[in-house]
Design a protein around this motif. Structure first.
Motif, short mmCIF file in Angstrom:
data_model
loop_
_atom_site.label_atom_id
_atom_site.label_comp_id
_atom_site.label_asym_id
_atom_site.label_seq_id
_atom_site.Cartn_x
_atom_site.Cartn_y
_atom_site.Cartn_z
N LEU A 46 54.52 8.16 129.29
CA LEU A 46 53.68 8.31 128.11
C LEU A 46 54.16 9.48 127.26
O LEU A 46 54.23 9.39 126.04
CB LEU A 46 52.23 8.53 128.52
N GLY A 47 54.50 10.60 127.92
CA GLY A 47 55.00 11.74 127.18
C GLY A 47 56.29 11.42 126.44
O GLY A 47 56.48 11.84 125.29
N ALA A 48 57.17 10.65 127.09
CA ALA A 48 58.43 10.27 126.43
C ALA A 48 58.17 9.39 125.23
O ALA A 48 58.79 9.55 124.17
CB ALA A 48 59.33 9.56 127.44
N VAL A 49 57.21 8.45 125.36
CA VAL A 49 56.88 7.57 124.23
C VAL A 49 56.31 8.36 123.08
O VAL A 49 56.67 8.16 121.90
CB VAL A 49 55.90 6.47 124.69
N LEU A 50 55.41 9.31 123.38
CA LEU A 50 54.80 10.11 122.32
C LEU A 50 55.82 11.00 121.63
O LEU A 50 55.83 11.11 120.40
CB LEU A 50 53.65 10.95 122.90
N ARG A 51 56.66 11.64 122.41
CA ARG A 51 57.69 12.51 121.80
C ARG A 51 58.64 11.70 120.95
O ARG A 51 59.02 12.12 119.84
CB ARG A 51 58.45 13.26 122.90
N SER A 52 59.02 10.53 121.45
CA SER A 52 59.92 9.67 120.67
C SER A 52 59.25 9.20 119.39
O SER A 52 59.87 9.16 118.33
CB SER A 52 60.34 8.47 121.53
N GLY A 53 57.95 8.85 119.48
CA GLY A 53 57.25 8.37 118.30
C GLY A 53 57.05 9.44 117.25
O GLY A 53 57.21 9.20 116.05
N LEU A 54 56.72 10.65 117.68
CA LEU A 54 56.47 11.73 116.73
C LEU A 54 57.74 12.20 116.05
O LEU A 54 57.68 12.84 115.00
CB LEU A 54 55.78 12.90 117.44
N ARG A 55 58.89 11.91 116.65
CA ARG A 55 60.16 12.28 116.00
C ARG A 55 60.47 11.35 114.84
O ARG A 55 61.27 11.69 113.96
CB ARG A 55 61.31 12.24 117.01
N ARG A 56 59.85 10.19 114.83
CA ARG A 56 60.08 9.23 113.75
C ARG A 56 59.17 9.57 112.57
O ARG A 56 58.03 10.01 112.76
CB ARG A 56 59.82 7.80 114.23
N PRO A 57 59.62 9.35 111.34
CA PRO A 57 58.79 9.68 110.17
C PRO A 57 57.45 8.98 110.17
O PRO A 57 56.43 9.58 109.83
CB PRO A 57 59.67 9.24 108.99
N GLU A 58 57.43 7.69 110.54
CA GLU A 58 56.18 6.96 110.51
C GLU A 58 55.20 7.47 111.57
O GLU A 58 53.99 7.51 111.36
CB GLU A 58 56.42 5.46 110.70
N GLY A 59 55.73 7.89 112.73
CA GLY A 59 54.88 8.46 113.77
C GLY A 59 54.27 9.78 113.34
O GLY A 59 53.08 10.04 113.56
N ALA A 60 55.09 10.64 112.72
CA ALA A 60 54.59 11.93 112.23
C ALA A 60 53.55 11.72 111.13
O ALA A 60 52.54 12.44 111.07
CB ALA A 60 55.76 12.76 111.71
N LEU A 61 53.77 10.71 110.27
CA LEU A 61 52.82 10.45 109.19
C LEU A 61 51.50 9.94 109.75
O LEU A 61 50.42 10.34 109.28
CB LEU A 61 53.42 9.42 108.22
N LEU A 62 51.56 9.07 110.74
CA LEU A 62 50.34 8.56 111.36
C LEU A 62 49.56 9.70 112.02
O LEU A 62 48.33 9.78 111.89
CB LEU A 62 50.67 7.48 112.38
N ALA A 63 50.27 10.58 112.73
CA ALA A 63 49.61 11.73 113.35
C ALA A 63 48.98 12.63 112.30
O ALA A 63 47.87 13.16 112.49
CB ALA A 63 50.61 12.51 114.19
#
Length: 294
Positions: free
Chosen positions: A50-67
């Motif tokens: 889960l931590g790997a998925v979250l870190r990978s997602g937040l590195r992407r622009p769309e993940g950071a924007l959603l957060a």
């Protein structure tokens, strides 16, 4: 996973007309979350994945924007009132009852002044508000309102991961971000309809992606506990999920039918409320509504 159990605790307390206690809902939530973590831990190391998925997602622009959008919703909820009609007259009203009494007294459910507040609605959403409010000595409306972005954030995160699998990275991100932006007004106003829509979408995408049956059933259970119409909207996808499993296995098994038990608490609470003579003036065929129109 913890949310349905918190709501069932509130329903049970209301059914037996005995208080839960001021901090019972947070304790139920923590116990359920701990039990889920222990069960998941026995099956492997989901925390690392889960931590790997979250870190990978937040590195992407769309993940950071959603957060960032969820963080903005959280700040708006924490700094402003729930200003829309249903947010105050239904959900916050019920949350204050749960906070004050530890359950919803039948005398208040039957009171004529309560008929406008949908007293027959399930208690998952107001129980979530009361859970956060119970962290403070007195009822804090802004603290209670922070439950809304927390619930939406969890649903949007699950929806984003499922949409990426089903639609691809770009389309999945656009789909999720569009929903997040469209639900902003409902969320800050205190409506539960946005949460219900997200849960139903999570249920559908989890079913469509294959191999996500548990997520689909959890989302369906939560949807059935948010509003009365949630059970009817979740039923078609649940029926399709069951039919697909039966077709795949070539037989009807208890394993395939057992998940339907998670959909029973919602209708059971509604039937119990109606058996107690609780009515709502917003029902078209309600005697109270007919008298009011006359």
């Amino acid at each position: 996973v913890a949310q349905p159990h918190q709501r069932r605790a509130a329903d049970l307390a209301t059914g037996v007309q005995r208080p839960l206690g001021a901090r019972a809902l947070p304790r139920v939530g923590l116990l359920c979350a701990a039990a889920a973590a222990v069960r998941a831990g026995l099956r492997g190391d989901p925390g690392a994945r889960l931590g790997a998925v979250l870190r990978s997602g937040l590195r992407r622009p769309e993940g950071a924007l959603l957060a960032a959008l969820v963080a903005i919703l959280f700040l708006r909820a924490a700094t402003g009132p729930l200003w829309m009609g249903d947010g105050r007259s239904i959900w916050l009203f019920q949350a204050k009852r749960l906070f004050t009494h530890g359950f919803v007294p039948l005398t208040e459910l039957r009171h004529p002044d309560s008929l406008w507040s949908h007293p027959d609605y399930p208690l998952l959403f107001p129980a979530s508000l009361a859970q956060l409010a119970a962290l403070h000595g007195a009822f804090d409306e802004r603290l209670a309102a922070t439950a809304i972005p927390l619930l939406l954030g969890a649903c949007l995160g699950a929806l984003w991961l499922l949409a990426r699998e089903a639609l691809g990275r770009t389309a999945g991100a656009a789909f999720t971000l569009g929903l997040a932006l469209s639900l902003d007004r409902l969320a800050t106003g205190g409506y539960a309809d946005g949460l219900l829509a997200l849960l139903l979408l999570v249920q559908f995408l989890a079913f469509a992606s294959g191999g996500r049956d548990a997520i689909a059933w959890i989302a369906a259970a939560c949807a059935s506990l948010v509003k009365g119409e949630g059970i009817f909207l979740a039923l078609p996808v649940a029926a399709l999920l069951t039919a697909t499993r039966i077709r795949k296995e070539g037989r009807v098994s208890w394993r395939g039918l057992a998940p339907w038990l998670c959909l029973l608490p919602g209708p059971a609470y509604t039937l119990w409320v109606r058996a107690q003579g609780v009515d709502t003036v917003l029902k078209f065929n309600s005697p109270v509504h007919v008298k009011h129109l006359q």
